[in-house]
Design an enzyme around this catalytic site. Structure first.
Site, PDB file in Angstrom:
ATOM      1  N   THR A 337       0.821  -1.216   0.000  1.00 33.07           N
ATOM      2  CA  THR A 337       0.000   0.000   0.000  1.00 33.07           C
ATOM      3  C   THR A 337       0.857   1.267   0.000  1.00 33.07           C
ATOM      4  OG1 THR A 337      -0.197  -0.412   2.362  1.00 33.07           O
ATOM      5  CG2 THR A 337      -2.078  -0.963   1.014  1.00 33.07           C
ATOM      6  N   ASP A 338       0.192   2.409  -0.174  1.00 31.85           N
ATOM      7  CA  ASP A 338       0.908   3.695  -0.233  1.00 31.85           C
ATOM      8  C   ASP A 338       0.927   4.394   1.123  1.00 31.85           C
ATOM      9  OD1 ASP A 338       1.138   3.524  -3.127  1.00 31.85           O
ATOM     10  OD2 ASP A 338      -1.014   3.885  -3.114  1.00 31.85           O
ATOM     11  N   SER A 363       1.030   8.683   5.121  1.00 30.19           N
ATOM     12  CA  SER A 363       0.426   8.632   3.799  1.00 30.19           C
ATOM     13  C   SER A 363       1.502   9.084   2.829  1.00 30.19           C
ATOM     14  CB  SER A 363      -0.774   9.574   3.740  1.00 30.19           C
ATOM     15  OG  SER A 363      -1.227   9.665   2.420  1.00 30.19           O
ATOM     16  N   ARG A 364       1.972   8.149   2.000  1.00 27.84           N
ATOM     17  CA  ARG A 364       3.154   8.469   1.188  1.00 27.84           C
ATOM     18  C   ARG A 364       2.860   9.358   0.003  1.00 27.84           C
ATOM     19  NH1 ARG A 364       3.905   2.961   2.000  1.00 27.84           N
ATOM     20  NH2 ARG A 364       4.886   2.744   4.020  1.00 27.84           N
ATOM     21  N   ILE A 365       1.657   9.330  -0.518  1.00 26.89           N
ATOM     22  CA  ILE A 365       1.429  10.128  -1.723  1.00 26.89           C
ATOM     23  C   ILE A 365       0.284  11.128  -1.583  1.00 26.89           C
ATOM     24  CG2 ILE A 365       2.425   8.470  -3.346  1.00 26.89           C
ATOM     25  CD1 ILE A 365      -0.326   7.438  -3.939  1.00 26.89           C
TER      26      ILE A 365
END
Ligand code: ATP
Ligand code: MG
Length: 502
Positions: A337-338, A363-365
């Site tokens: 997951t991101d 939350s990476r993006i």
């Protein structure tokens, strides 16, 4: 007499001559063994992986194993199948009808309605196990998915097309985060699909009731494979849910799919694999369980304009044991997951709800998709909270703190209070933004920690009454301009006077 006999013979011969029988090739097999929900067969020479099989009397199976024998999982009542029975291949890879008709419906793990409504007919069919869009068709996430949950929209924002995991122990509010996100889409343009896997039927009924009573079924679909359904149903349900979503994705729409939960999905798959006597690996899961989930979550995407510009956001849920995120399935899904929203039972029991562990969540993006108004207020909030956590960790061993540190710690405690939120009460953007704005501009400094919730409630009521236009503007433009900030400041000053006089 003889004449008429000749005529009959002539007629019959002519009939035989002109009659043409169509020859169809049919792949036939025989059931050799029934092991729980898996059936092993011989024959079926041209069988393909994923092909559907007809066992008669409405029982359908799907091929999942092609070794010495052919293995299939069964979607209907497998107890009807007897050893030695004949089975025929349907010459069709598992696909389901898709279309607008699904909106507002509750269907089972293979997409058949279970809500007593009418049957779903559609000429359009899509493959259940399809290949995820390639990189050429995609673009990066740039539009935010408003969840209505302050802590998420402020600190761990989600973008449309993102894969964001919700992970935590039993009864820590995981499902509530997901369902509240569905409620927050009311009046918006997102189609929501809630896929329940391996949950008790009563839990699913409660969720459906919540969505119905809040008017969320108007834009939602529920795919339910409960614990009383077969492992086969539970195994295919998330793929079916994604396929239903892909129809809307291909129409350029934005779709949100919730998989509640993938731990139970992995259990169902493990059960099937063990029955098939596939070699088991870590925690008795088969080696391809990682592939199982990555193949599913890869289908979440944001398509570029050339391909319709739609998106499919995935919110998988994973249940942990004793907060252990390093177990096999949790680490697998974290890596696919991101980002993850970590919910914590200690926080939940301490009354910090939603029990989001802000330090461990990421939350990476989604940051790239956060709207300008939120970016403006949440940047400072994030920084302050990170500093607070660091200081709080040290300060717990310290008995006398200097006044400066104490003040900072109190500020952090107020912010933590400000992130609290009741269940099924999503906030719209403007409400979130003004609350964070007041928090980061120092208005809370003079308020005691236990009064923060009251402050928040009354502040919103006050602004709703006096500055409705400001709310409308923030919600519409998703920005706070200079004049808007001035208006907000003077309104907040007047409110503070009233609040401190209480
Ligand atoms: P399970 O492990 O059973 O799936 P879960 O982690 O999905 O549980 P929920 O079912 O969402 O948790 O919530 C558990 C309970 O906590 C519910 O009764 C719910 O109403 C309550 N709850 C969840 N979030 C909040 C909140 N923000 N404020 C107050 N109560 C909450
Ligand atoms: Mg749950």
């Amino acid at each position: 007499m003889i004449n008429s006999l000749d005529k009959i013979i002539a007629d019959v011969s002519q009939e035989i001559e002109t009659h043409k029988t169509a020859i169809t090739k049919k792949s036939i097999g025989t059931v050799v063994e029934i092991r729980d929900e898996v059936v092993l067969m011989e024959g079926l020479d041209s069988a393909r992986y994923g092909e559907l099989l007809n066992f008669g009397s409405g029982v359908i199976g799907m091929i999942v194993d092609l070794t010495d024998t052919v293995g299939a999982i069964i979607f209907g009542n497998y107890q009807q199948i007897k050893q030695g029975a004949q089975v025929s291949a349907m010459n069709e890879i598992f696909s389901i009808p898709v279309g607008e008709e699904y909106i507002g419906r509750v269907v089972d793990g293979i997409g058949t309605p279970i809500d007593q409504g009418k049957k779903i007919f559609s000429k359009v069919r899509l493959l259940v196990d399809s290949i995820a869009p390639g990189v050429i068709e995609r673009q990066s996430v740039d539009t935010s998915l408003h969840t209505g949950i302050k802590a998420i929209d402020g600190l761990i924002p989600i973008g449309r097309g993102q894969r964001q995991l919700i992970i935590g122990d039993r009864r820590t509010g995981k499902t509530s985060i997901a369902t509240d996100t569905i409620l927050a889409q009311k009046g918006g343009d997102v189609i929501c699909i809630y896929c329940a896997i391996g949950q008790r039927r009563s839990n699913v009924a409660t969720t459906v009731e919540l969505l119905r009573s809040s008017g969320a079924m108007e834009y939602s679909i529920v795919v339910a494979a409960t614990s009383s359904d077969s492992a086969a149903m539970q195994y295919v349900a998330p793929y079916v849910a994604t396929t239903i979503g892909e129809y809307f994705l291909q129409k350029g729409r934005d779709v949100l799919v919730i998989y509640d939960d993938l731990s139970k999905h992995a259990w169902a798959y493990r059960q099937i694999s063990l029955v098939l006597r596939r070699p088991s690996g870590r925690e008795a899961y088969p080696g391809d369980v990682f592939y199982l989930h990555s193949r599913l979550l890869e289908r979440a995407c944001r398509l570029n304009q050339k391909h319709g510009g739609g998106s499919l956001t995935a919110l998988p849920i994973i249940e942990t044991q004793e907060g252990d995120v390093s177990a096999y399935i949790p680490t697998n899904v974290i890596s696919i997951t991101d980002g993850q929203i970590v919910v914590d039972s200690d926080l939940f029991n301490a009354g910090i709800r939603p029990a989001i562990n802000v330090g461990a969540s990421v939350s990476r993006i989604g940051g790239a998709a956060q709207v300008s108004a939120m970016k403006m207020v949440a940047g400072k909030l994030k920084f302050d909270l990170a500093q607070y956590r660091e200081l709080a960790a040290f300060a717990q061993f310290e008995s006398d703190l200097d006044s400066e540190t104490k003040k900072f710690l109190d500020g952090g405690a107020r912010m933590t209070q400000l992130l609290k939120q009741g269940v099924h009460a999503p906030y719209d953007l403007a409400h979130q933004v003004v609350i964070f704005w007041a928090g980061t501009a120092g208005y809370l400094d003079s308020i005691s920690v236990n009064k923060v919730s009251q402050f928040e409630k009354e502040y919103i009521v006050f602004l709703e009454a006096h500055q409705k236009k400001l709310f409308t503007e923030i919600n519409k433009t998703k920005k706070i301009g200079e004049t808007a900030e001035k208006t907000l400041k003077s309104a907040t000053d007047s409110f503070m006077k009233l609040f401190s006089e209480q």
